[in-house]
Motif scaffolding. Structure first.
Motif, PDB file in Angstrom:
ATOM      1  N   GLU A 188       0.824  -1.200   0.000  1.00  0.00           N
ATOM      2  CA  GLU A 188       0.000   0.000   0.000  1.00  0.00           C
ATOM      3  C   GLU A 188       0.867   1.262   0.000  1.00  0.00           C
ATOM      4  O   GLU A 188       0.650   2.169  -0.809  1.00  0.00           O
ATOM      5  CB  GLU A 188      -0.927   0.019   1.222  1.00  0.00           C
ATOM      6  CG  GLU A 188      -1.924  -1.123   1.267  1.00  0.00           C
ATOM      7  CD  GLU A 188      -1.336  -2.395   1.872  1.00  0.00           C
ATOM      8  OE1 GLU A 188      -2.046  -3.415   1.860  1.00  0.00           O
ATOM      9  OE2 GLU A 188      -0.185  -2.376   2.340  1.00  0.00           O
ATOM     10  N   ALA A 189       1.834   1.332   0.913  1.00  0.00           N
ATOM     11  CA  ALA A 189       2.640   2.547   1.039  1.00  0.00           C
ATOM     12  C   ALA A 189       3.749   2.600  -0.004  1.00  0.00           C
ATOM     13  O   ALA A 189       3.832   3.542  -0.797  1.00  0.00           O
ATOM     14  CB  ALA A 189       3.236   2.632   2.442  1.00  0.00           C
ATOM     15  N   ASP A 190       4.594   1.590  -0.033  1.00  0.00           N
ATOM     16  CA  ASP A 190       5.734   1.590  -0.957  1.00  0.00           C
ATOM     17  C   ASP A 190       5.304   1.345  -2.395  1.00  0.00           C
ATOM     18  O   ASP A 190       5.954   1.818  -3.331  1.00  0.00           O
ATOM     19  CB  ASP A 190       6.753   0.540  -0.513  1.00  0.00           C
ATOM     20  CG  ASP A 190       7.246   0.803   0.902  1.00  0.00           C
ATOM     21  OD1 ASP A 190       7.659   1.939   1.180  1.00  0.00           O
ATOM     22  OD2 ASP A 190       7.199  -0.113   1.735  1.00  0.00           O
ATOM     23  N   GLY A 191       4.199   0.637  -2.545  1.00  0.00           N
ATOM     24  CA  GLY A 191       3.679   0.398  -3.885  1.00  0.00           C
ATOM     25  C   GLY A 191       3.247   1.663  -4.588  1.00  0.00           C
ATOM     26  O   GLY A 191       3.063   1.674  -5.806  1.00  0.00           O
ATOM     27  N   GLY A 192       3.103   2.770  -3.823  1.00  0.00           N
ATOM     28  CA  GLY A 192       2.747   4.040  -4.431  1.00  0.00           C
ATOM     29  C   GLY A 192       3.765   4.535  -5.438  1.00  0.00           C
ATOM     30  O   GLY A 192       3.452   5.375  -6.289  1.00  0.00           O
ATOM     31  N   ALA A 193       4.991   4.018  -5.362  1.00  0.00           N
ATOM     32  CA  ALA A 193       6.025   4.427  -6.310  1.00  0.00           C
ATOM     33  C   ALA A 193       5.677   4.029  -7.738  1.00  0.00           C
ATOM     34  O   ALA A 193       6.136   4.657  -8.701  1.00  0.00           O
ATOM     35  CB  ALA A 193       7.365   3.818  -5.911  1.00  0.00           C
ATOM     36  N   ALA A 194       4.852   2.999  -7.887  1.00  0.00           N
ATOM     37  CA  ALA A 194       4.478   2.555  -9.232  1.00  0.00           C
ATOM     38  C   ALA A 194       3.664   3.613  -9.966  1.00  0.00           C
ATOM     39  O   ALA A 194       3.663   3.652 -11.197  1.00  0.00           O
ATOM     40  CB  ALA A 194       3.686   1.252  -9.145  1.00  0.00           C
TER      41      ALA A 194
END
Length: 203
Positions: free
Chosen positions: A168-174
């Protein structure tokens, strides 16, 4: 696209909050360090909790209230331990993962300066940029935080790899075109080489 820079999350990715004195409070530690949302068992306003990593004063007050509510005998001492470099342990492959020849940034939702943790383990010089939510004014998964990291490293987002423990948090980089790899925030002794395996997929 060739990967020209690596972005790392801090808690649960490069380091984990671990100490003998915290063993009896494992469930509380997991709740306090959950990357998004309010973990089950925490009696706290969700909107305030979600903003804790943008304001050091609010971070302290919210944590002290939660710790007191959880029955901690010494909430202030407990909170200070959470921020103490001695209580953060590196994953076995963290130093090697930070030692690539690629420009590196640590991108973290955090309300305190984590540089002393890296210095304690002699790897502070392996990080080119620290992009911390409380200093930038926005938190993951907001794409702005990842964009700041890429800009400071001088790469296009499509040339960066984000490694973190939260889809959820780190996947925002996509959202801005970064490649993303997710590792599990397991105890450090149970995750010997996940960072290196993530890197090998892209470099």
């Amino acid at each position: 696209m060739t990967i020209r820079a690596v972005l790392f999350d801090f808690s649960g990715t490069l380091f984990r909050l671990e100490h003998d004195s915290l063993t009896a409070h494992d469930e509380l530690m997991r709740a306090l360090t959950a990357p998004v949302g309010v973990a089950e068992g925490l009696d706290v306003d969700e909107a305030e909790w979600e903003r804790r990593d943008l304001d050091p004063v609010a971070h302290r007050e919210l944590h002290l209230a939660v710790l007191a509510g959880a029955g901690a005998a010494d909430p202030v001492g407990f909170y200070e331990n959470l921020l103490s470099p001695a209580f953060w342990q590196p994953y076995p492959d963290a130093a090697q993962a930070l030692g690539t020849e690629l420009p590196t940034a640590v991108v973290s939702n955090i309300a305190w300066d984590i540089r002393p943790v890296f210095a304690r383990h002699g790897v502070e010089h392996r990080v080119d940029e620290y992009v911390l939510s409380y200093q930038e004014g926005f938190a993951k998964p907001d794409p702005k935080l990842f964009r700041v990291a890429c800009d400071r490293l001088g790469v296009h987002p499509s040339e960066a790899l984000m490694i973190g423990d939260s889809p959820e948090a780190d996947g925002g980089a996509a959202a801005i075109g970064c490649a993303v790899e997710i590792v599990e925030p397991r105890p450090t002794s149970a995750r010997p080489d996940a960072l290196l395996r993530a890197l090998r997929k892209h470099t």
